[in-house]
Design a protein around this motif. Structure first.
Motif, PDB file in Angstrom:
ATOM      1  N   MET A  49       0.840  -1.211   0.000  1.00 21.94           N
ATOM      2  CA  MET A  49       0.000   0.000   0.000  1.00 21.94           C
ATOM      3  C   MET A  49       0.872   1.256   0.000  1.00 21.94           C
ATOM      4  SD  MET A  49      -3.465  -0.829   2.217  1.00 21.94           S
ATOM      5  CE  MET A  49      -2.760  -1.459   3.720  1.00 21.94           C
ATOM      6  N   GLU A  50       1.983   1.193   0.717  1.00 20.75           N
ATOM      7  CA  GLU A  50       2.931   2.327   0.709  1.00 20.75           C
ATOM      8  C   GLU A  50       3.495   2.534  -0.700  1.00 20.75           C
ATOM      9  OE1 GLU A  50       3.603   4.699   2.945  1.00 20.75           O
ATOM     10  OE2 GLU A  50       2.015   3.689   4.075  1.00 20.75           O
ATOM     11  N   GLN A  51       3.859   1.425  -1.355  1.00 17.99           N
ATOM     12  CA  GLN A  51       4.403   1.503  -2.728  1.00 17.99           C
ATOM     13  C   GLN A  51       3.386   2.155  -3.670  1.00 17.99           C
ATOM     14  OE1 GLN A  51       5.193  -2.718  -3.151  1.00 17.99           O
ATOM     15  NE2 GLN A  51       7.396  -2.418  -3.002  1.00 17.99           N
ATOM     16  N   ALA A  52       2.100   1.930  -3.388  1.00 24.61           N
ATOM     17  CA  ALA A  52       1.042   2.454  -4.272  1.00 24.61           C
ATOM     18  C   ALA A  52       0.668   3.902  -3.947  1.00 24.61           C
ATOM     19  CB  ALA A  52      -0.191   1.565  -4.164  1.00 24.61           C
ATOM     20  N   GLY A  53       1.271   4.440  -2.878  1.00 27.31           N
ATOM     21  CA  GLY A  53       0.974   5.836  -2.523  1.00 27.31           C
ATOM     22  C   GLY A  53       0.211   5.993  -1.224  1.00 27.31           C
ATOM     23  N   GLY A  54       0.193   4.941  -0.401  1.00 25.64           N
ATOM     24  CA  GLY A  54      -0.424   5.036   0.924  1.00 25.64           C
ATOM     25  C   GLY A  54      -1.868   4.580   0.967  1.00 25.64           C
ATOM     26  N   LYS A  55      -2.377   4.397   2.190  1.00 21.75           N
ATOM     27  CA  LYS A  55      -3.729   3.861   2.406  1.00 21.75           C
ATOM     28  C   LYS A  55      -4.820   4.727   1.797  1.00 21.75           C
ATOM     29  CE  LYS A  55      -2.579   1.438   6.568  1.00 21.75           C
ATOM     30  NZ  LYS A  55      -2.654   1.358   8.011  1.00 21.75           N
ATOM     31  N   ASP A  56      -4.566   6.035   1.691  1.00 15.95           N
ATOM     32  CA  ASP A  56      -5.598   6.954   1.206  1.00 15.95           C
ATOM     33  C   ASP A  56      -6.057   6.628  -0.215  1.00 15.95           C
ATOM     34  OD1 ASP A  56      -5.329   8.154   3.610  1.00 15.95           O
ATOM     35  OD2 ASP A  56      -4.166   9.881   2.911  1.00 15.95           O
ATOM     36  N   VAL A  57      -5.165   6.012  -1.014  1.00 11.45           N
ATOM     37  CA  VAL A  57      -5.546   5.710  -2.410  1.00 11.45           C
ATOM     38  C   VAL A  57      -6.206   4.330  -2.535  1.00 11.45           C
ATOM     39  CG1 VAL A  57      -3.733   7.186  -3.369  1.00 11.45           C
ATOM     40  CG2 VAL A  57      -3.279   4.746  -3.067  1.00 11.45           C
ATOM     41  N   ILE A  58      -6.247   3.578  -1.417  1.00 12.81           N
ATOM     42  CA  ILE A  58      -6.825   2.229  -1.455  1.00 12.81           C
ATOM     43  C   ILE A  58      -8.315   2.299  -1.119  1.00 12.81           C
ATOM     44  CG2 ILE A  58      -6.711  -0.116  -0.484  1.00 12.81           C
ATOM     45  CD1 ILE A  58      -4.150   0.601  -1.987  1.00 12.81           C
ATOM     46  N   LYS A  59      -9.151   1.788  -2.046  1.00 11.20           N
ATOM     47  CA  LYS A  59     -10.603   1.817  -1.835  1.00 11.20           C
ATOM     48  C   LYS A  59     -11.062   0.755  -0.829  1.00 11.20           C
ATOM     49  CE  LYS A  59     -12.413   4.767  -5.007  1.00 11.20           C
ATOM     50  NZ  LYS A  59     -11.526   5.908  -4.769  1.00 11.20           N
ATOM     51  N   GLY A  60     -10.392  -0.373  -0.849  1.00 12.83           N
ATOM     52  CA  GLY A  60     -10.797  -1.462   0.037  1.00 12.83           C
ATOM     53  C   GLY A  60      -9.966  -2.689  -0.252  1.00 12.83           C
ATOM     54  N   ILE A  61     -10.147  -3.721   0.565  1.00 10.69           N
ATOM     55  CA  ILE A  61      -9.422  -4.987   0.394  1.00 10.69           C
ATOM     56  C   ILE A  61     -10.446  -6.087   0.150  1.00 10.69           C
ATOM     57  CG2 ILE A  61      -7.984  -6.726   1.554  1.00 10.69           C
ATOM     58  CD1 ILE A  61      -6.648  -4.445   3.117  1.00 10.69           C
ATOM     59  N   GLY A  62     -10.215  -6.876  -0.879  1.00 12.11           N
ATOM     60  CA  GLY A  62     -11.048  -8.052  -1.150  1.00 12.11           C
ATOM     61  C   GLY A  62     -10.233  -9.297  -0.866  1.00 12.11           C
ATOM     62  N   VAL A  63     -10.837 -10.249  -0.135  1.00  9.58           N
ATOM     63  CA  VAL A  63     -10.138 -11.481   0.227  1.00  9.58           C
ATOM     64  C   VAL A  63     -10.870 -12.679  -0.359  1.00  9.58           C
ATOM     65  CG1 VAL A  63      -9.242 -12.886   2.140  1.00  9.58           C
ATOM     66  CG2 VAL A  63      -9.549 -10.422   2.455  1.00  9.58           C
ATOM     67  N   GLY A  64     -10.129 -13.551  -1.028  1.00  9.03           N
ATOM     68  CA  GLY A  64     -10.664 -14.841  -1.467  1.00  9.03           C
ATOM     69  C   GLY A  64     -10.030 -15.903  -0.591  1.00  9.03           C
ATOM     70  N   ALA A  65     -10.861 -16.682   0.129  1.00  8.70           N
ATOM     71  CA  ALA A  65     -10.323 -17.662   1.087  1.00  8.70           C
ATOM     72  C   ALA A  65     -11.128 -18.955   1.038  1.00  8.70           C
ATOM     73  CB  ALA A  65     -10.388 -17.092   2.499  1.00  8.70           C
ATOM     74  N   PRO A  66     -10.464 -20.101   1.274  1.00  6.02           N
ATOM     75  CA  PRO A  66     -11.217 -21.355   1.354  1.00  6.02           C
ATOM     76  C   PRO A  66     -12.265 -21.250   2.464  1.00  6.02           C
ATOM     77  CG  PRO A  66      -8.836 -21.772   1.374  1.00  6.02           C
ATOM     78  CD  PRO A  66      -9.024 -20.298   1.522  1.00  6.02           C
ATOM     79  N   ASN A  67     -13.476 -21.717   2.179  1.00  6.50           N
ATOM     80  CA  ASN A  67     -14.584 -21.665   3.149  1.00  6.50           C
ATOM     81  C   ASN A  67     -14.854 -20.245   3.651  1.00  6.50           C
ATOM     82  OD1 ASN A  67     -13.884 -24.489   2.968  1.00  6.50           O
ATOM     83  ND2 ASN A  67     -15.169 -24.820   4.746  1.00  6.50           N
ATOM     84  N   GLY A  68     -14.562 -19.252   2.820  1.00  3.68           N
ATOM     85  CA  GLY A  68     -14.843 -17.865   3.186  1.00  3.68           C
ATOM     86  C   GLY A  68     -16.313 -17.560   2.978  1.00  3.68           C
ATOM     87  N   ASN A  69     -16.948 -16.922   3.955  1.00  7.68           N
ATOM     88  CA  ASN A  69     -18.374 -16.615   3.872  1.00  7.68           C
ATOM     89  C   ASN A  69     -18.569 -15.114   3.652  1.00  7.68           C
ATOM     90  OD1 ASN A  69     -21.134 -16.158   4.322  1.00  7.68           O
ATOM     91  ND2 ASN A  69     -21.277 -17.882   5.726  1.00  7.68           N
ATOM     92  N   TYR A  70     -19.077 -14.758   2.498  1.00  4.26           N
ATOM     93  CA  TYR A  70     -19.297 -13.357   2.120  1.00  4.26           C
ATOM     94  C   TYR A  70     -20.268 -12.652   3.073  1.00  4.26           C
ATOM     95  CZ  TYR A  70     -20.940  -9.436  -0.767  1.00  4.26           C
ATOM     96  OH  TYR A  70     -21.277  -8.193  -1.236  1.00  4.26           O
ATOM     97  N   PHE A  71     -21.225 -13.405   3.599  1.00  4.68           N
ATOM     98  CA  PHE A  71     -22.251 -12.795   4.451  1.00  4.68           C
ATOM     99  C   PHE A  71     -21.707 -12.295   5.780  1.00  4.68           C
ATOM    100  CE2 PHE A  71     -25.907 -15.485   2.396  1.00  4.68           C
ATOM    101  CZ  PHE A  71     -25.778 -14.728   1.248  1.00  4.68           C
TER     102      PHE A  71
END
Length: 290
Positions: A49-71
């Motif tokens: 995130m620092e390499q990309a210009g810091g947290k302010d430019v990050i809209k959000g984090i998406g995680v794909g995980a085994p047995n991950g529940n979106y709800f």
């Protein structure tokens, strides 16, 4: 974006066009305590995130995980991960990084990715099958990802193929597709073949307990007959299962995704043959395998 696999966790900063700008990885299995894992992961995330210009430019984090529940943002009872029970992973990562986090099943994330940027662009009905440490699936019907009433729909890797004398799966049941068609399943088939057969193979030079699907691939590329047969066996099982999946949702395509697909034609050709040979007449020639 974070992709949590049974072996590795890879993460990266991605722009709106799907271009990966900065990336990193850590070993998933190294951390028996999930708190240590999240600490290490957040360190890596903060770096990119620092390499990309810091947290302010990050809209959000998406995680794909085994047995991950979106709800609920939790990983629940994932057989291929070192942490047991229900883990509130989205909350833990969000608190560790200070960025909003959404989590879903890794195969569902792959399906959304393929629909937006990849092989399924323009498709409304398709299935993504992830072939890694386990076998996952993301099912899209009418342009919508299928979540079911509880967020767990689409566990096609745990459709039972062999009721009699089936292999024990990591989920605790026997005979699941995952026990045969995952990267771990390929390694298990190799050990089985080597123990019951006498013919020569490059694989005999390796410690049977240490054999990986990559070793089987390397041997097959050197024309090793047993290694080639292992892929034939694996692809046949996959193709038979795919013919059943087509009968369920009549997808425009089934998209194979994940580490095992790096085997290319070795896995693709037997899968396609078995899928075509077992297809219900009304579906023949209608579903692409990509």
């Amino acid at each position: 974006g974070i992709d949590i696999g049974g072996t590795n966790t890879v993460f990266g900063v991605v722009d709106a066009r799907g271009t990966i700008l900065y990336s990193g990885s850590i070993k998933t299995g190294k951390y028996t305590d999930v708190n240590d894992y999240v600490d290490e992961l957040c360190k890596g995330l903060n770096t990119v995130m620092e390499q990309a210009g810091g947290k302010d430019v990050i809209k959000g984090i998406g995680v794909g995980a085994p047995n991950g529940n979106y709800f609920n943002g939790c990983i629940e009872f994932a057989p291929n991960l070192p942490w047991k029970g229900k883990i509130e992973l989205a909350r833990m990562i969000s608190e560790g990084c200070g960025v909003p986090v959404a989590l879903t099943n890794d195969a569902n994330a792959a399906a959304i990715g393929e629909m937006t940027y990849g092989a399924a662009r323009g498709m409304k009905d398709f299935i993504v099958i992830t072939l890694g440490t386990g076998v996952g699936s993301g099912i899209v019907i009418g342009g919508q990802l299928v979540y079911g009433h509880d967020g767990f729909a689409g566990e096609l890797g745990h459709v039972i193929l062999k009721r009699k004398n089936g292999r024990l799966c990591g989920c605790g049941r026997t005979g699941c597709l995952e026990a045969y068609a995952s990267a771990t399943g390929v390694a298990r088939t190799a050990r089985e073949y080597l123990s019951i057969r006498k013919d020569e193979s490059i694989l005999r030079e390796l410690d049977p307990e240490e054999i990986t699907s990559k070793d089987v691939y390397d041997a097959a590329m050197k024309d090793d007959p047993i290694a080639k047969e292992i892929f034939e066996f694996t692809g046949t099982i996959l193709g038979e299962a795919f013919a059943d999946f087509v009968a369920f949702s009549s997808p425009e395509a089934i998209i194979m995704f994940g580490g095992l697909t790096k085997a290319g034609d070795l896995i693709y050709n037997p899968t396609k043959r078995a899928m075509d040979a077992n297809m219900l007449k009304v579906f023949q020639g209608k579903t692409k395998l990509l």
